[in-house]
Write an enzyme that holds these catalytic residues in place. Structure first.
Site, short mmCIF file in Angstrom:
data_model
loop_
_atom_site.label_atom_id
_atom_site.label_comp_id
_atom_site.label_asym_id
_atom_site.label_seq_id
_atom_site.Cartn_x
_atom_site.Cartn_y
_atom_site.Cartn_z
N LYS A 122 6.63 8.22 -18.25
CA LYS A 122 6.40 6.77 -18.20
C LYS A 122 4.90 6.47 -18.24
CE LYS A 122 6.74 6.97 -13.17
NZ LYS A 122 7.56 6.65 -12.01
N ARG B 239 13.53 -0.33 -3.01
CA ARG B 239 12.95 -0.86 -4.23
C ARG B 239 14.08 -1.11 -5.22
NH1 ARG B 239 8.36 3.02 -6.75
NH2 ARG B 239 10.31 3.93 -7.45
N TYR C 217 -26.20 -2.42 -8.90
CA TYR C 217 -25.85 -3.76 -8.43
C TYR C 217 -25.70 -3.79 -6.92
CZ TYR C 217 -24.78 -5.20 -13.21
OH TYR C 217 -24.85 -5.51 -14.54
N MET D 184 -20.01 -1.56 -14.93
CA MET D 184 -18.97 -1.61 -15.96
C MET D 184 -19.06 -0.42 -16.92
SD MET D 184 -18.22 -4.55 -18.80
CE MET D 184 -17.69 -5.83 -17.69
C1 LIG Z 1 7.80 8.02 -11.51
C2 LIG Z 1 9.11 8.51 -11.08
C3 LIG Z 1 9.32 9.88 -10.90
C4 LIG Z 1 8.22 10.89 -11.03
O1 LIG Z 1 7.34 10.80 -9.93
P1 LIG Z 1 6.26 11.93 -9.69
O2 LIG Z 1 5.81 11.71 -8.31
O3 LIG Z 1 5.16 11.67 -10.68
O4 LIG Z 1 6.92 13.22 -9.93
C5 LIG Z 1 10.59 10.31 -10.57
N1 LIG Z 1 11.59 9.42 -10.40
C6 LIG Z 1 11.43 8.10 -10.55
C7 LIG Z 1 12.58 7.19 -10.36
C8 LIG Z 1 10.18 7.60 -10.89
O5 LIG Z 1 10.02 6.28 -11.03
#
Ligand SMILES: *Cc1c(COP(=O)(O)O)cnc(C)c1O
Length: 357
Positions: A35, A130, A252, A300
């Site tokens: 992802k 969640r 800055y 930046m």
């Molecule tokens: C992102 C995610 C993972 C992977 O998480 P990691 O900690 O990067 O291994 C596994 N399951 C779900 C549902 C996720 O959203």
């Protein structure tokens, strides 16, 4: 000449890290989690380096479609499921597996005109609150799924909130175990549980951040003995060197003031490249084989480092912000975040080089 910053993606290290995951999980299958554009690495360019995986897990439909169009024929899992009933057409067309976490999704599948069948991962909310069905409704949902003609394979799934701490999976795993009936396959482990909770591996694990060589806990020391390798190096060059005297300030807000004479160097990397602006004075930066300290506020486009006492430093010297020599987690920890966030936040303007060694 372009600005001298780049991110180097080490494709071989994906093979290596996947083989480490394989060693940990034995006969369980592996969803390689891709992802967020493969955690900022570029899903299109890196997926083939992980082609020995058993499946790819993504969030966005377009990521799934891209994998199919590039030729991946194995399983693809939509970790958050689908977002509207219309998405089911794409799920069928591209033969995707979808998570299910809400009743409206079952209703949408029931209403489908098509007589195609869809493989599903039905998610138990084991405490993260969640996504997922509550434990009091989970058994009923499973029963309903078993009776639905458009469902062809059901896997039980849950996601751990605390797999990176000792005993963090005990309570949710206990809850999940109640639903194991021996007939349906199971999938629970993320990276933390892949490394540290072998009893949760079951049929499939979902490993993400460890494939990219970073720590599920955000602390490099927790994975230092695992031989995982960084897949992303962010590097730039020194573009200016200055000698400053005591009481002179840097950057800055003049947040850093020298207490003695110092030699400092300006590096072509700033928060618009994805470097965390909150990184404080002292954040490590790798130069010529040593760790130097960041000084003052990250701008930046630039940041400043302390090169006092480092024998020969010249304009054009390569600086590693994180990567093969400096774990991304070590930078993240000082900056108050985790390696995940830094890799995902790599900015579009940074040229990315894909290397095979
Ligand atoms: C992102 C995610 C993972 C992977 O998480 P990691 O900690 O990067 O291994 C596994 N399951 C779900 C549902 C996720 O959203």
């Amino acid at each position: 000449m372009p600005r001298p910053i780049s991110a180097v993606i080490h494709l071989q290290n994906f093979h290596h890290n996947l083989s480490i995951v394989r060693e940990h999980v034995g006969l369980s299958k592996i969803w390689s989690v891709m992802k967020a554009d493969a955690y900022g690495h570029g899903i299109e360019q890196v997926w083939q380096a992980l082609a020995e995986t058993d499946g790819f897990a993504v969030l966005d439909l377009h990521e799934a479609i891209l994998l199919r169009e590039r030729g991946w024929q194995g399983p693809i899992l939509l970790l958050e499921g689908f977002f509207q009933p219309e998405d089911l057409d794409i799920i069928i067309q591209y033969q995707l597996t979808t998570a299910l976490h809400s009743t409206w999704q079952l209703d949408a599948i029931d209403k489908m005109k098509s007589n195609s069948t869809i493989p599903v991962y039905v998610k138990l909310n084991s405490g993260m609150n969640r996504l997922g069905f509550k434990s009091c409704e989970y058994a009923q949902v499973i029963t309903r799924l078993k009776s639905m003609p458009n469902i062809n394979a059901i896997t039980l799934m849950t996601h751990f909130a605390n797999s990176d701490i000792a005993m963090g999976t005990d309570v949710p795993h206990q809850m999940f175990k109640q639903f194991i009936d021996g007939s349906l396959p199971l999938c629970a482990a993320n990276s933390g549980a892949t490394l540290w909770c072998p009893e949760t591996h079951y049929d499939w694990v979902r490993s993400g951040v460890i494939l990219y060589g970073a720590s599920p806990s955000g602390k490099w020391r927790d994975i230092a003995n695992k031989n995982l390798k960084a897949t992303m190096t962010l590097q730039s060059q020194i573009i200016a060197i200055h000698d400053i005297k005591a009481n002179e300030s840097i950057g800055y807000g003049s947040k850093f003031t020298a207490s003695k004479s110092m030699r400092i160097a300006t590096v072509a990397c700033g928060y618009a490249d994805g470097y965390p602006r909150h990184a404080p004075t002292g954040t490590p930066v790798w130069l010529n084989g040593v760790r130097c300290a960041l000084l003052g506020t990250v701008s930046m486009d630039m940041l400043t480092i302390d090169i006092s006492g480092i024998p020969i430093v010249e304009i054009g010297d390569i600086v590693e912000l994180w990567g093969q020599n400096l774990p991304i987690d070590d930078v993240a920890e000082v900056a108050g975040t985790i390696g995940y966030e830094l890799m995902c936040a790599l900015a579009k303007r940074v040229p990315v080089l894909y290397e095979n060694n």
